[in-house]
Design a protein around this motif. Structure first.
Motif, short mmCIF file in Angstrom:
data_model
loop_
_atom_site.label_atom_id
_atom_site.label_comp_id
_atom_site.label_asym_id
_atom_site.label_seq_id
_atom_site.Cartn_x
_atom_site.Cartn_y
_atom_site.Cartn_z
N ILE A 157 0.84 -1.19 0.00
CA ILE A 157 0.00 0.00 0.00
C ILE A 157 0.88 1.24 0.00
N SER A 158 0.40 2.33 -0.57
CA SER A 158 1.17 3.57 -0.61
C SER A 158 0.77 4.52 0.51
N LYS A 159 -0.37 4.28 1.16
CA LYS A 159 -0.78 5.07 2.32
C LYS A 159 -1.80 4.26 3.11
N PHE A 160 -1.98 4.63 4.36
CA PHE A 160 -2.77 3.80 5.26
C PHE A 160 -4.24 3.75 4.88
N THR A 161 -4.75 4.76 4.22
CA THR A 161 -6.14 4.74 3.81
C THR A 161 -6.45 3.62 2.81
N GLU A 162 -5.40 3.02 2.21
CA GLU A 162 -5.59 1.90 1.29
C GLU A 162 -5.71 0.56 2.02
N PHE A 163 -5.41 0.55 3.32
CA PHE A 163 -5.38 -0.71 4.06
C PHE A 163 -6.73 -1.43 4.06
N PRO A 164 -7.87 -0.77 4.31
CA PRO A 164 -9.15 -1.50 4.34
C PRO A 164 -9.43 -2.27 3.05
N ASP A 165 -9.22 -1.65 1.89
CA ASP A 165 -9.46 -2.34 0.63
C ASP A 165 -8.49 -3.50 0.44
N ALA A 166 -7.23 -3.29 0.82
CA ALA A 166 -6.25 -4.37 0.69
C ALA A 166 -6.63 -5.56 1.57
N LEU A 167 -7.11 -5.28 2.76
CA LEU A 167 -7.53 -6.35 3.65
C LEU A 167 -8.65 -7.17 3.03
N ARG A 168 -9.63 -6.50 2.48
CA ARG A 168 -10.78 -7.23 1.91
C ARG A 168 -10.37 -8.07 0.72
N GLN A 169 -9.34 -7.64 -0.01
CA GLN A 169 -8.86 -8.41 -1.16
C GLN A 169 -8.06 -9.64 -0.74
N HIS A 170 -7.43 -9.56 0.44
CA HIS A 170 -6.47 -10.61 0.81
C HIS A 170 -6.83 -11.38 2.08
N LYS A 171 -7.97 -11.08 2.70
CA LYS A 171 -8.19 -11.65 4.04
C LYS A 171 -8.29 -13.17 4.05
N ALA A 172 -8.64 -13.79 2.91
CA ALA A 172 -8.68 -15.26 2.86
C ALA A 172 -7.31 -15.86 3.17
N GLU A 173 -6.24 -15.10 2.87
CA GLU A 173 -4.87 -15.59 3.11
C GLU A 173 -4.58 -15.72 4.61
N LEU A 174 -5.37 -15.05 5.44
CA LEU A 174 -5.10 -15.01 6.87
C LEU A 174 -5.86 -16.08 7.66
N ALA A 175 -6.74 -16.80 7.00
CA ALA A 175 -7.57 -17.79 7.68
C ALA A 175 -6.72 -18.86 8.35
N GLY A 176 -7.08 -19.21 9.57
CA GLY A 176 -6.41 -20.28 10.30
C GLY A 176 -5.08 -19.91 10.91
N LYS A 177 -4.71 -18.63 10.81
CA LYS A 177 -3.42 -18.19 11.35
C LYS A 177 -3.63 -17.18 12.48
N THR A 178 -2.61 -17.04 13.31
CA THR A 178 -2.55 -15.93 14.26
C THR A 178 -1.85 -14.79 13.55
N VAL A 179 -2.56 -13.66 13.43
CA VAL A 179 -2.05 -12.51 12.68
C VAL A 179 -1.62 -11.43 13.67
N VAL A 180 -0.37 -10.99 13.55
CA VAL A 180 0.13 -9.90 14.38
C VAL A 180 0.38 -8.70 13.47
N SER A 181 -0.45 -7.67 13.60
CA SER A 181 -0.24 -6.45 12.81
C SER A 181 0.80 -5.58 13.50
N ALA A 192 -5.71 -1.13 12.51
CA ALA A 192 -5.75 -2.26 11.59
C ALA A 192 -6.27 -3.52 12.28
N ALA A 193 -5.83 -3.76 13.51
CA ALA A 193 -6.25 -4.97 14.23
C ALA A 193 -7.74 -4.94 14.52
N ILE A 194 -8.27 -3.77 14.88
CA ILE A 194 -9.71 -3.66 15.12
C ILE A 194 -10.48 -3.94 13.84
N LEU A 195 -10.04 -3.36 12.73
CA LEU A 195 -10.72 -3.59 11.46
C LEU A 195 -10.70 -5.06 11.09
N MET A 196 -9.57 -5.73 11.28
CA MET A 196 -9.50 -7.14 10.94
C MET A 196 -10.47 -7.97 11.77
#
Length: 265
Positions: A157-181, A192-196
């Motif tokens: 991402i080039s700025k933090f405001t892009e994070f929500p869209d990036a998360l929605r595109q990639h969140k399947a990659e995080l399934a079954g894992k412990t994610v530390v932002s 970011a952790a609250i949004l996730m």
């Protein structure tokens, strides 16, 4: 010993009197001879300050006499020169801009993991329940290129405001894992952790105090390179001393501490 104390600190706390606080804090900081940037918003405060150690610590002590700021826990590092050119105090809509008004850390934050615990998890490759651990870098691509945790997820991402869209595109990659932002000092990864969690990702933590606290509390293991900071030191190594940039900073970053641009914080 480097004579200038540098601190970074933030706190999500309701500040309906942000405009009045701006004038009070600016007067105090200038009178004390401090330099840096303080951002204030209805959602809280975000600070980068430098000066004589006793003066900086007294400024924070006085601020904490207001019970709203009592939980402030600044991260400290040292430099041989003053890394800021002026003292700025600005009122913003958000102390870190995400453009997600429903994300309110003051109303309840996501669980945090201590730096020492994360170091142990990364050494083991799993958390205390045996679940695989991944780290997620919430910073912009230029910062990531200066250094990041080994094998960290980076959505470029080039700025933090892009994070929500990036998360929605990639969140399947995080399934079954412990994610530390994680981020520089904790402020971005807190939102970011609250949004996730709101997006249905169950096993989410934020790195308490961000990269700078990880450097302070551990030996920096599992982190490659340095950490970009928002002053003229530019990049700090794991020992919290300045190190060279991997490549030259674009103009927009070279003056970030002075112009109050909070997109990259």
């Amino acid at each position: 010993m480097n004579p200038v104390l540098n601190i970074s600190s933030y706190l999500f706390v309701p500040l309906p009197d942000a405009a009045a606080l701006r004038d009070t804090l600016h007067e105090r900081a200038v009178s004390a001879g401090l330099k840096g940037t303080i951002l204030i918003a209805e959602e809280g405060i975000n600070m980068f300050l430098a000066g004589d150690a006793d003066v900086v610590r007294e400024f924070i002590a006085e601020l904490k006499r207001d019970e709203r700021f009592a939980p402030l826990d600044p991260k400290e590092s040292w430099s041989d020169h003053q890394p800021f050119r002026k003292m700025l105090v600005k009122v913003k809509n958000e102390i870190i801009r995400m453009n997600m008004p429903a994300i309110r850390p003051a109303s309840g934050r996501a669980p945090a993991v201590a730096p020492e615990t994360l170091r142990r998890w990364l050494a083991d490759g799993k958390d205390d329940t045996g679940r695989p651990v991944v780290t997620l870098d919430t910073r912009n691509d230029f910062e990531v290129d200066q250094g990041t945790f080994r094998d960290a997820i980076d959505w470029r991402i080039s700025k933090f405001t892009e994070f929500p869209d990036a998360l929605r595109q990639h969140k399947a990659e995080l399934a079954g894992k412990t994610v530390v932002s994680f981020c520089t000092g904790g402020i971005r990864c807190e939102k970011a952790a609250i949004l996730m969690r709101n997006e249905g990702i169950e096993n989410v933590y934020q790195l308490e105090g961000g990269i700078l606290k990880y450097f302070e509390m551990t030996d920096g293991a599992h982190y490659d390179g340095g950490c970009f900071v928002f002053d003229q030191r530019e990049v700090l190594g794991a020992n919290l001393d300045a190190v060279p940039l991997v490549h030259g900073a674009p103009p927009a970053l070279s003056s970030i501490a002075e112009d109050g641009n909070d997109d990259l914080r």
